[in-house]
Design an enzyme around this catalytic site. Structure first.
Site, mmCIF file in Angstrom:
data_model
loop_
_atom_site.group_PDB
_atom_site.id
_atom_site.type_symbol
_atom_site.label_atom_id
_atom_site.label_comp_id
_atom_site.label_asym_id
_atom_site.label_seq_id
_atom_site.Cartn_x
_atom_site.Cartn_y
_atom_site.Cartn_z
ATOM 1 N N GLU A 275 0.830 -1.214 0.000
ATOM 2 C CA GLU A 275 0.000 0.000 0.000
ATOM 3 C C GLU A 275 0.858 1.255 0.000
ATOM 4 O OE1 GLU A 275 -2.956 -0.415 -0.808
ATOM 5 O OE2 GLU A 275 -3.018 -2.564 -0.391
ATOM 6 N N HIS A 278 1.680 2.274 -3.456
ATOM 7 C CA HIS A 278 0.617 3.123 -4.016
ATOM 8 C C HIS A 278 0.703 4.530 -3.429
ATOM 9 C CE1 HIS A 278 -1.540 0.002 -6.160
ATOM 10 N NE2 HIS A 278 -1.737 -0.733 -5.079
#
Lengths: 510, 510
Positions: A275, A278
């Site tokens: 994550e 991202h």
């Protein structure tokens, strides 16, 4: 209809003002969605669904009103001739604006609302169907969703295969014509790797340690590591949710979530690193793109390339664990003694399995190819919804060599279809191919990359990613971006070289 | 302009659809505000200000567009004659709609935006001015805010005193003509109480225990107590923030915050009980009012009556501590041995002090009267902004008998003026008067109320509050509501009887 503005600059400023309003609505909707998965009281679900639907409908209606259409038409007509009044970035933002308005115009608000309603019910049906391993319980909803997607493909229009209309939503410019030969070659070579591995024993029996640890310990260790990598916690945060995700309200407000499992701190860590990949993308977007339609990743595949770059290429390298193990041992003193080499072996085993999200780097693509083929056949009308389970099981047998015991471990395992997200899956494999191509370019520019990783020095790597990939946001198409960064067209070569090298080390041919 | 609908029902449904959209926008803005005070990354402040401003501006523009105005006009004209097509509640909601549209139309969007901008800067100036105890640093901003408020009063219009236009924003229907004699009588009687207390010693020297405890311990104890009182954590939550507040996105999504202080668990508890009083109000609003303009408290004063009912009338009673002390001792074992009687004495001392938010129940109203007089004089033009500090200090000397050492402990102590919230302060004292009147009505209906409190049984009390006050939302004006619940008009009598009774017990006249 009168001319919207006497020159390009005025049209741009007008579009900018509209983008700012829509973008603020979208950010508010993103916060409502984030809160739903993190802190929302359980009884608020229905009110929340209405709040999000209202904001999305308002954004859609502003993107398709007369003013937006006039501006889009103006840019389509004038951007080449009068672009000298705008900077290069502004010209690109104006193009993204016109493209997004056109895209929104394809789908009437009525369709958007209907799809939202079907999706809400379908998710409940899917959850129950998966829990009971009963395809029949999902059948009606899935049929409705497939029909909606067929309808959507017609609304959006396409050249060639109807599936192209859907893939384009997640990967602008990507088509079946490009994907078919690419995925065929990837499939053949993956099967060759599996064939190679089959007769051999791994060089080490090291396994990922399972160790009892609190959520707090796991989170602190993971947080410390992603902060060291470069995620800026003054412009972001991390919380706990059932399914990890990353959402972004602004480049200054990027939110990660992760989950903690009682005995698996490495799973929590790799989830958060994914994550954070991202998140670094979102934090690295050029501030000029703030509150415009271009403040986002170039595509889902490019976004995935960034998360996979950090999760796989960096965090499954031996060098990474020279940096990371001491941090884990500091926060989780009960973590057993492991060497970076043992971690490398433990994290790079290759073995066919039934569940996509638990698959290794090599066999993962076969999971995607199975879904890709089924979606394409559904959209071509050569496969009925009722035939999905059988088709799924045949493909798993053919590609992974496994028998599917029930549909919960088969065609019911993913959330995507219940969300109506047909066309999304190819982005995962594209993300792997992009990531490997970016890795080659980075190693060429910075041959000592993994010495940096070993020392826990990530600034130069982040800087390279930011300059070459992140800061462009959506102002470049994915294929343009790949060509610009690597000087080459999309291909599977770098990915295959990368995994062959790992496989040869983990499974030496004696 | 054409007739908006052929009948009342269609107009109502049209207004309902508009209210739902505006209400969803307002809820999203509330979440953005809540998040800003709880979880927002520090660098996101500027983007957040823009997001909130956009949502508020959109809501304002939808409330003042042609469709809204047509509907408001229709209701104003037709509601009496064709109201039989609507339920009583719907008729009242339609009235609230028309009133809110009229109110929004008074202020142009340009003014709303300008005030927001001035307020953002003024808050920074005020924080610095207070930190340095320098009125000069706040002077320019305060002058701008007073001028804006004068302008706002002119825009909104008023009868009698210009201050009426501002008070009406927080307390619909309330005027200087009502407040002046009320506050005069309250002042005289409060001075009489202070005079009585002056010569006497308290019956007990018990003080609120200061005890080292973690934020977690304090929060768990406070949370357990407000849950027992009746706050529904399935439809709400509690978080930590610098200044406690309550915000509501829906009756199913009501959020409290509190602050923890190292050594003062009782302060954390009373703070949370106060906010839970607001929260119970929001959770108790009739579900029919969801997503309409009537889903809110009748006024700021009525809202405050609910928080003060729980914080003062219930939680400063002796009976309450029979229930609460064992819970505190369970979560904070190091809490010293106290009896309910000792807690009663400790929490009901009367003593003039400089800071409003630390004042006792009796002298608190004098702090409000000081602010009320100054605001009225500013709006009448009989006091200049530069004269505020001197006027403040004179009034504190006159009413509280204290010397103000510096402006940080004087006219710079409150946030309200930096928010441009002139006209808000009277609601605090009105809340106290309403709460005491509601207490009388409750004791008449349920004479054994404090036996329930003693046993920790709050269901019947909550039910009474819900049926009589909460569920009406904004469908009744504050004065209507008070008359309906108590059968009497607003007066200070009940409050004075209530505090005299406490004072006589805490300060027995030997």
């Amino acid at each position: 209809m009168s001319e919207p503005a006497s020159n390009c600059r005025r049209a741009y400023d007008d579009a900018l003002s509209l983008m700012r309003t829509v973008s603020d609505l979208t950010s508010a909707a993103a916060l409502l969605g984030w809160d739903q998965e993190t802190y929302m009281p359980p009884l608020a679900a229905q009110a929340r669904a209405e709040q999000i639907a209202t904001l999305n409908a308002l954004a859609h209606s502003m993107m398709t009103d007369e003013r937006a259409v006039r501006l889009a038409e103006y840019f389509e007509r004038e951007l080449h001739s009068s672009a000298e009044e705008l900077t290069i970035l502004e010209t690109r933002i104006a193009r993204v604006f016109a493209r997004d308005v056109r895209r929104a115009l394809k789908v009437p608000e009525e369709f958007v609302r209907r799809k939202s309603q079907v999706v809400v019910l379908a998710q409940e049906a899917w959850k129950e169907a998966r829990a009971r391993a009963s395809f029949a319980k999902f059948y009606n909803d899935l049929r409705a969703l497939v029909e909606l997607s067929l309808h959507e493909a017609e609304l959006r229009g396409y050249q060639g295969h109807p599936y192209n209309a859907l893939v384009d939503l997640y990967e602008p410019g990507m088509t079946v014509e490009t994907l078919d030969p690419l995925f065929d070659r990837l499939e053949q070579e993956t099967l060759r790797i599996l064939d190679y591995v089959k007769g051999l024993s791994p060089a080490s029996n090291a396994a990922v340690p399972r160790v009892s640890s609190t959520g707090q310990e796991q989170l602190l260790a993971a947080r410390t590591i992603v902060e060291a990598i470069g995620f800026n916690f003054s412009a972001g945060r991390v919380d706990i949710s059932a399914h990890p995700f990353c959402t972004s309200l602004a480049t200054s407000d990027v939110r990660l979530t992760t989950r903690t499992a009682d005995d698996n701190p490495i799973s929590c860590l790799l989830g958060l690193i994914h994550e954070a990949g991202h998140g670094l993308y979102e934090q690295g977007i050029d501030p000029t793109l703030e509150r415009t339609f271009a403040r986002d990743g170039a595509s889902m595949g490019i976004h995935e390339s960034q998360s996979l770059f950090w999760e796989n290429i960096i965090a499954r390298s031996e060098e990474f664990w020279e940096f990371a193990l001491p941090i884990i041992e500091r926060f989780i003193p009960q973590f057993p003694t492991m060497t970076p080499t043992m971690m490398f072996y433990a994290l790079n085993r290759v073995e066919p399995s039934l569940i996509r999200i638990e698959a290794d780097e090599v066999t993962y693509n076969l999971h995607i190819i199975i879904r890709y083929r089924i979606e394409k056949e559904l959209m071509a009308g050569t496969l009925n919804v009722a035939e999905i389970p059988e088709r799924w099981n045949v493909l798993v047998r053919e590609l992974l060599g496994l028998d599917v015991p029930d549909d919960a471990n088969g065609c019911l395992q993913d959330i995507h279809w219940s969300l109506g997200a047909f066309g999304y899956f190819p982005s995962y494999t594209l993300g792997k191919l992009y990531a490997a191509m970016f890795r080659s370019a980075l190693l060429k520019a910075m041959p000592d990359t993994f010495d940096h990783v070993r020392r826990g020095e990530f600034a130069a790597i982040c800087q390279w990613l930011k300059e070459n990939i992140h800061h462009w946001g959506r102002t470049l198409c994915p294929l343009e971006l790949v060509e610009q960064v690597t000087g080459r067209s999309l291909a599977e070569k770098d990915f295959l070289e990368y995994v062959w090298e790992k496989v040869m080390r983990v499974y030496p041919s004696s």
